[in-house]
Write a protein that holds these residues in place. Structure first.
Motif, PDB file in Angstrom:
ATOM      1  N   HIS A   1       0.828  -1.309   0.153  1.00  0.00           N
ATOM      2  CA  HIS A   1       0.126   0.022   0.107  1.00  0.00           C
ATOM      3  C   HIS A   1       0.816   1.362  -0.196  1.00  0.00           C
ATOM      4  CE1 HIS A   1      -3.270   2.866   0.725  1.00  0.00           C
ATOM      5  NE2 HIS A   1      -2.689   3.047   1.589  1.00  0.00           N
ATOM      6  N   GLY A   2       1.973   1.209   0.789  1.00  0.00           N
ATOM      7  CA  GLY A   2       2.752   2.478   0.792  1.00  0.00           C
ATOM      8  C   GLY A   2       2.707   3.227   2.289  1.00  0.00           C
ATOM      9  N   HIS A   3       2.066   2.576   3.148  1.00  0.00           N
ATOM     10  CA  HIS A   3       2.502   3.105   4.502  1.00  0.00           C
ATOM     11  C   HIS A   3       3.388   2.625   5.297  1.00  0.00           C
ATOM     12  CE1 HIS A   3      -0.423  -0.231   5.058  1.00  0.00           C
ATOM     13  NE2 HIS A   3      -0.409   0.118   6.359  1.00  0.00           N
ATOM     14  N   ILE A   4       3.821   1.323   5.012  1.00  0.00           N
ATOM     15  CA  ILE A   4       4.841   0.523   5.734  1.00  0.00           C
ATOM     16  C   ILE A   4       6.040   0.887   4.817  1.00  0.00           C
ATOM     17  CG2 ILE A   4       5.567  -1.416   6.697  1.00  0.00           C
ATOM     18  CD1 ILE A   4       2.608  -2.252   7.172  1.00  0.00           C
ATOM     19  N   TYR A   5       5.845   0.264   3.681  1.00  0.00           N
ATOM     20  CA  TYR A   5       7.021   0.263   2.709  1.00  0.00           C
ATOM     21  C   TYR A   5       6.813   1.304   1.724  1.00  0.00           C
ATOM     22  CZ  TYR A   5       9.258  -3.884   4.612  1.00  0.00           C
ATOM     23  OH  TYR A   5       9.996  -4.996   5.455  1.00  0.00           O
ATOM     24  N   HIS A   6       7.823   1.991   1.258  1.00  0.00           N
ATOM     25  CA  HIS A   6       7.496   3.293   0.369  1.00  0.00           C
ATOM     26  C   HIS A   6       8.639   3.531  -0.314  1.00  0.00           C
ATOM     27  CE1 HIS A   6       8.657   5.460   3.859  1.00  0.00           C
ATOM     28  NE2 HIS A   6       7.928   4.943   4.440  1.00  0.00           N
TER      29      HIS A   6
ATOM     30  N   LYS B   1      18.441  -5.369  -7.815  1.00  0.00           N
ATOM     31  CA  LYS B   1      18.617  -4.539  -9.227  1.00  0.00           C
ATOM     32  C   LYS B   1      17.741  -5.069 -10.001  1.00  0.00           C
ATOM     33  CE  LYS B   1      21.661  -2.016 -11.860  1.00  0.00           C
ATOM     34  NZ  LYS B   1      23.117  -1.535 -12.030  1.00  0.00           N
ATOM     35  N   GLY B   2      16.814  -4.099 -10.513  1.00  0.00           N
ATOM     36  CA  GLY B   2      15.862  -4.400 -11.432  1.00  0.00           C
ATOM     37  C   GLY B   2      14.319  -4.731 -11.186  1.00  0.00           C
ATOM     38  N   ASP B   3      14.244  -5.124  -9.813  1.00  0.00           N
ATOM     39  CA  ASP B   3      12.918  -5.300  -9.280  1.00  0.00           C
ATOM     40  C   ASP B   3      11.922  -4.265  -9.461  1.00  0.00           C
ATOM     41  OD1 ASP B   3      13.648  -7.897  -8.611  1.00  0.00           O
ATOM     42  OD2 ASP B   3      13.771  -7.747  -6.519  1.00  0.00           O
ATOM     43  N   ILE B   4      10.991  -4.514  -9.239  1.00  0.00           N
ATOM     44  CA  ILE B   4       9.740  -3.433  -9.261  1.00  0.00           C
ATOM     45  C   ILE B   4       8.967  -3.143  -8.026  1.00  0.00           C
ATOM     46  CG2 ILE B   4       7.477  -2.815 -10.262  1.00  0.00           C
ATOM     47  CD1 ILE B   4       8.512  -4.544 -12.812  1.00  0.00           C
ATOM     48  N   PHE B   5       8.714  -2.206  -7.705  1.00  0.00           N
ATOM     49  CA  PHE B   5       8.120  -1.689  -6.232  1.00  0.00           C
ATOM     50  C   PHE B   5       6.948  -0.949  -6.697  1.00  0.00           C
ATOM     51  CE2 PHE B   5       7.046   1.019  -2.865  1.00  0.00           C
ATOM     52  CZ  PHE B   5       6.751   0.210  -1.827  1.00  0.00           C
ATOM     53  N   ILE B   6       5.615  -1.192  -6.470  1.00  0.00           N
ATOM     54  CA  ILE B   6       4.461  -0.606  -6.777  1.00  0.00           C
ATOM     55  C   ILE B   6       3.585  -0.401  -5.288  1.00  0.00           C
ATOM     56  CG2 ILE B   6       3.269  -2.521  -7.234  1.00  0.00           C
ATOM     57  CD1 ILE B   6       1.893  -0.940  -9.578  1.00  0.00           C
ATOM     58  N   GLN B   7       3.170   0.881  -5.306  1.00  0.00           N
ATOM     59  CA  GLN B   7       2.464   1.173  -3.982  1.00  0.00           C
ATOM     60  C   GLN B   7       1.309   2.025  -4.560  1.00  0.00           C
ATOM     61  OE1 GLN B   7       5.541   3.966  -2.197  1.00  0.00           O
ATOM     62  NE2 GLN B   7       3.665   5.229  -2.066  1.00  0.00           N
ATOM     63  N   GLY B   8       0.165   2.466  -3.542  1.00  0.00           N
ATOM     64  CA  GLY B   8      -0.635   3.396  -3.715  1.00  0.00           C
ATOM     65  C   GLY B   8      -0.325   4.387  -2.522  1.00  0.00           C
ATOM     66  N   HIS B   9      -1.479   4.702  -1.838  1.00  0.00           N
ATOM     67  CA  HIS B   9      -1.187   5.391  -0.546  1.00  0.00           C
ATOM     68  C   HIS B   9      -0.936   6.889  -0.529  1.00  0.00           C
ATOM     69  CE1 HIS B   9      -0.750   6.106   3.638  1.00  0.00           C
ATOM     70  NE2 HIS B   9       0.320   6.528   3.611  1.00  0.00           N
TER      71      HIS B   9
ATOM     72  N   ASP C   1      10.640   5.886   0.402  1.00  0.00           N
ATOM     73  CA  ASP C   1      11.826   6.222   1.243  1.00  0.00           C
ATOM     74  C   ASP C   1      11.986   4.977   2.388  1.00  0.00           C
ATOM     75  OD1 ASP C   1      12.178   8.825   0.305  1.00  0.00           O
ATOM     76  OD2 ASP C   1      10.606   9.632   1.584  1.00  0.00           O
ATOM     77  N   ASN C   2      11.554   4.097   2.142  1.00  0.00           N
ATOM     78  CA  ASN C   2      11.699   2.986   3.087  1.00  0.00           C
ATOM     79  C   ASN C   2      11.329   1.674   2.268  1.00  0.00           C
ATOM     80  OD1 ASN C   2      12.116   1.058   5.265  1.00  0.00           O
ATOM     81  ND2 ASN C   2       9.952   1.187   5.789  1.00  0.00           N
ATOM     82  N   LEU C   3      12.253   1.256   1.171  1.00  0.00           N
ATOM     83  CA  LEU C   3      11.776   0.129   0.286  1.00  0.00           C
ATOM     84  C   LEU C   3      11.983  -1.370   0.969  1.00  0.00           C
ATOM     85  CD1 LEU C   3      13.763   1.527  -2.749  1.00  0.00           C
ATOM     86  CD2 LEU C   3      11.111   1.321  -2.636  1.00  0.00           C
ATOM     87  N   PRO C   4      11.410  -2.141   0.586  1.00  0.00           N
ATOM     88  CA  PRO C   4      11.541  -3.675   1.127  1.00  0.00           C
ATOM     89  C   PRO C   4      12.759  -4.017   0.459  1.00  0.00           C
ATOM     90  CG  PRO C   4       9.877  -3.588  -0.715  1.00  0.00           C
ATOM     91  CD  PRO C   4      10.258  -2.028  -0.367  1.00  0.00           C
ATOM     92  N   PRO C   5      13.249  -5.226   0.775  1.00  0.00           N
ATOM     93  CA  PRO C   5      14.399  -5.905   0.106  1.00  0.00           C
ATOM     94  C   PRO C   5      14.172  -6.042  -1.269  1.00  0.00           C
ATOM     95  CG  PRO C   5      13.665  -6.985   2.235  1.00  0.00           C
ATOM     96  CD  PRO C   5      12.737  -6.196   1.710  1.00  0.00           C
ATOM     97  N   LEU C   6      14.945  -5.474  -2.202  1.00  0.00           N
ATOM     98  CA  LEU C   6      14.596  -5.626  -3.511  1.00  0.00           C
ATOM     99  C   LEU C   6      15.962  -5.886  -4.099  1.00  0.00           C
ATOM    100  CD1 LEU C   6      12.278  -2.693  -4.251  1.00  0.00           C
ATOM    101  CD2 LEU C   6      11.711  -5.147  -4.184  1.00  0.00           C
TER     102      LEU C   6
END
Length: 180
Positions: free
Chosen positions: A104-109, A118-126, A111-116
């Protein structure tokens, strides 16, 4: 596989219906909901046609096509009325050899990315603000908000297919695009 990403319905029956129409028109294989489905939240105005019970009925009707993530406005009481799981803080998807970490983006966002890797995709809302950009190591995406966009954005959703991510409005115009 074609995925549709949507976030922040916030109980708007009007925009939930538009989202489902877009999902059907896009002929996506799955609808990934990035949280904040039923409740508008204390910081938001009521969205157009705020009717959580109608949203419940619309989403339950396509429950087998939804993958959902818990937003900061989603609660256990919401899970009691929805017929698909919504309480996970994230989901990990694999598409075309890529790892997609959705939250969602309230825990990971951003400025606080999960373990990823190189080349991975992070998608959030929030944030209710659309985004599609490549960082030094990862790709950062946000489809915007279905019902309560911020920063002069319009209501949008995201489509991921092949190696492409598009953010579209409900006129099906591409607002932003990123080659993955």
């Amino acid at each position: 596989m074609k995925l549709m990403f949507a976030s922040d319905i916030h109980g708007s029956a009007y925009y939930c219906e538009k989202m489902i129409e877009a999902y059907k028109k896009e002929k996506a294989d799955r609808l990934i909901l990035l949280g904040d489905l039923l409740y508008h939240g204390p910081r938001n105005d009521l969205p157009k046609e705020y009717a959580p019970k109608k949203v419940i009925a619309m989403l339950n009707a396509i429950k087998n096509e939804i993958c959902a993530i818990r937003g900061n406005c989603d609660a256990e009481v919401d899970q009691m009325v929805l017929e698909f799981p919504i309480m996970a803080d994230y989901c990990i998807l694999f598409l075309n050899g890529r790892t997609i970490y959705a939250s969602h983006g309230h825990i990971y966002h951003t400025d606080n990315l999960p373990p990823l890797k190189k080349g991975d995709i992070f998608i959030q809302g929030h944030t209710h603000v659309l985004m599609a950009q490549k960082d030094e190591a990862v790709i950062l995406l946000n489809p915007g908000s279905i019902s309560l966009p911020k920063e002069n954005n319009e209501q949008t959703y995201g489509i991921m297919e092949e190696n492409n991510f598009q953010i579209k409005n409900f006129n099906y115009d591409v607002v932003k695009e990123l080659r993955l």
